[in-house]
Design an enzyme around this catalytic site. Structure first.
Site, PDB file in Angstrom:
ATOM      1  N   ARG A 116       0.835  -1.198   0.000  1.00 40.72           N
ATOM      2  CA  ARG A 116       0.000   0.000   0.000  1.00 40.72           C
ATOM      3  C   ARG A 116       0.864   1.240   0.000  1.00 40.72           C
ATOM      4  NH1 ARG A 116      -3.883   0.729   4.546  1.00 40.72           N
ATOM      5  NH2 ARG A 116      -2.106   0.042   5.775  1.00 40.72           N
ATOM      6  N   SER A 185       7.729  -5.487   6.491  1.00 38.49           N
ATOM      7  CA  SER A 185       7.404  -6.557   7.431  1.00 38.49           C
ATOM      8  C   SER A 185       8.092  -7.874   7.095  1.00 38.49           C
ATOM      9  CB  SER A 185       5.885  -6.740   7.499  1.00 38.49           C
ATOM     10  OG  SER A 185       5.275  -5.560   7.940  1.00 38.49           O
ATOM     11  N   ASP A 238       5.475  -3.532  11.116  1.00 39.51           N
ATOM     12  CA  ASP A 238       4.064  -3.181  11.282  1.00 39.51           C
ATOM     13  C   ASP A 238       3.673  -2.972  12.745  1.00 39.51           C
ATOM     14  OD1 ASP A 238       4.410  -5.864  11.830  1.00 39.51           O
ATOM     15  OD2 ASP A 238       2.766  -6.564  10.580  1.00 39.51           O
TER      16      ASP A 238
END
Length: 506
Positions: A116, A185, A238
């Site tokens: 994203r 991540s 994250d």
């Protein structure tokens, strides 16, 4: 009628009667045999369930021992003990958002087969986050096994296209460079707030030329090749991003926990309580620690034969022990293994073991949750799930209730173990009890994210109730568990702001 005829008739009648008695005896024996077989089946089912109940039991005293073990392992990790299962990674995040942040900031959240890109305009305490915008991009499969340059060039090109769509709500001061928070991540050895070398790829990625390289440098070079003038000012995972996002909304957030497909935790530690920290103490006096708590292990964890077999057959045996007992990736699989034992030992789903029940990970945790939340009197929704997933066309009411009970046992153990971990963090921070000196109680907030916590209501309710029980009524009154839905992306943008190269000239 002659004497011979009478005798013959009597013989026939007697023979018929004897035959009838014989049939009755056979039928009676068959019924008794069937009844005995059914009783034996139920006895075996009860024995399996009783063993699971015993091995999955998590009395409060056991949970307190697990929390103590968590604290011990946290301290070992902070000392850089090479044998400590918890590595307690220094995130280099020493300035968490305060709410005063201003300006245009970007975030890139790369954690799987999609990534994203996020854009926010921060307006300080009055306007907060203004008009956040997101775009999700699927990574073509061939790039997941290609070269480092191909992957990062693709990401940079998508980022550049996103930058070009800036509208009138977004303003970059004259002469300033756009800044980015990068949520990455994958396992990284972090060397500063804006640098870290990749340890290994996971989640289906296998890319040549990136392991051992600085992922920020890789992205920065790709942005330069695209002609995109942007600087990465924060590299985070994250969980740290979730903590930052939680702190921005509520200044009392001290820790973040992710309970989703996987699990992890991060918290704010006093810098002088980190023996392995060798640099200058940060001005804030604090440092965010990425615990990587999924790898926590202890003899006090109530592991069963099902857990041991799952671990042995996994891609990483001996690792991520805690994660394999509490996270969404594994809870459904544990239920499957118990149901398989019941099918073999007690013919739970009939005389033939369903073929699909033999398939590893065929029962996902969302399906387990759906079965667990069935409130119909005949558990018809649970039965439908068993039919759809395992191909069992007709399950008995008894089999459905046993399945429900297994879901309850596995979910409850996972939730209670997760609560023990959170309680361990609170103990480490000294926030597990009411101050003995009469000083005012500190409000303590835990930011929790992840689909397991958000969507599995019975898991969430059990976790919160268990944490309250461990804390005791008075201490629990000052501890808040708060859903921080999708906080890691915004959190990365906020960390880019709080670690901006222009922060000192604001």
């Amino acid at each position: 009628m002659g004497k011979g005829t009478v005798v013959g008739t009597a013989v026939v009648v007697c023979a018929a009667a004897a035959a009838a008695v014989g049939v009755a005896v056979v039928v009676s024996r068959r019924r008794r045999s069937k009844r005995e077989a059914e009783e034996e089946r139920r006895r075996r089912a009860a024995a399996v369930i009783e063993e699971v109940e015993q091995r999955f039991s998590t009395p409060t005293a056991v949970l307190r021992g697990i929390a103590d073990a968590m604290v011990e392992e946290m301290e070992r990790g902070l000392r850089a003990d090479p044998h400590a299962p918890l590595k307690m990674l220094i995130s280099y995040v020493d300035n968490l958002p305060t709410g005063d942040e201003h300006g245009l900031f970007y975030a890139l959240d790369l954690g799987g087969t999609n990534f994203r890109v996020i854009r926010v305009q921060l307006g300080g305490r009055e306007k907060r986050v203004v008009s956040p915008q997101y775009e999700e991009v699927a990574i073509p499969p061939h790039l997941m096994v290609g070269t480092s340059m191909e992957l990062f060039d693709f990401i940079a090109a998508e980022l550049e296209s996103f930058v070009k769509t800036e509208g009138e709500d977004f303003h970059l001061p004259e002469g300033r460079q756009r800044e980015l928070g990068f949520t990455f991540s994958f396992p990284v050895h972090q060397t500063s707030i804006s640098s870290g070398t990749l340890i290994k790829w996971t989640k289906g990625f296998s890319i040549n030329g990136t392991v051992g390289e600085d992922v920020v440098a890789e992205l920065s070079r790709a942005m330069e090749r695209q002609g995109l003038d942007m600087k990465v000012t924060a590299l985070v995972n994250d969980t740290v991003g979730t903590l930052a996002g939680g702190r921005y909304v509520d200044n009392d957030v001290v820790a973040a926990v992710i309970l989703g497909t996987g699990t992890n935790a991060a918290y704010v530690e006093h810098a002088n309580a980190i023996p392995k920290w060798t640099g200058l103490l940060p001005r804030s006096g604090n440092m965010v620690i990425n615990m990587e708590w999924g790898n926590f292990k202890s003899e006090r964890l109530p592991r069963s034969d099902y857990d041991n077999a799952l671990d042995f057959e996994s891609l990483n045996p001996g690792e991520q022990i805690y994660e394999k007992m509490i996270s969404g990736m594994y809870l459904g699989e544990i239920v499957r293994r118990i149901l398989l034992k019941l099918a073999h030992d007690a013919s739970l789903f009939g005389d033939v073991v369903p073929t699909k029940l033999e398939q590893r990970f065929i029962l996902r945790t969302p399906d387990m949750s759906a079965m667990h939340h069935d409130t119909s009197h005949d558990l018809k929704h649970l039965g439908a799930k068993l039919k759809d997933i395992l191909g069992v066309a007709d399950t008995s009411l008894e089999a459905r209730y046993i399945t429900l009970h297994v879901c309850d046992l596995v979910a409850e153990r996972g939730a209670r173990l997760a609560a023990a971990g959170i309680y361990g963090i609170l103990k480490k921070l000294g926030r597990d009890k009411v101050p003995s000196d009469g000083s005012q109680k500190q409000r303590t907030v835990i930011a929790l994210d992840g689909g397991l916590y958000e969507h599995y209501k019975k898991f969430r309710t059990c976790l919160e109730a268990t944490l309250a029980d461990l804390l005791g009524e008075e201490a629990a009154s000052s501890v808040v568990v708060k859903l921080a839905n999708d906080g890691s992306g915004i959190g990365a943008a906020l960390l880019a702001a709080s670690h901006s190269q222009y922060a000192s000239v604001e």
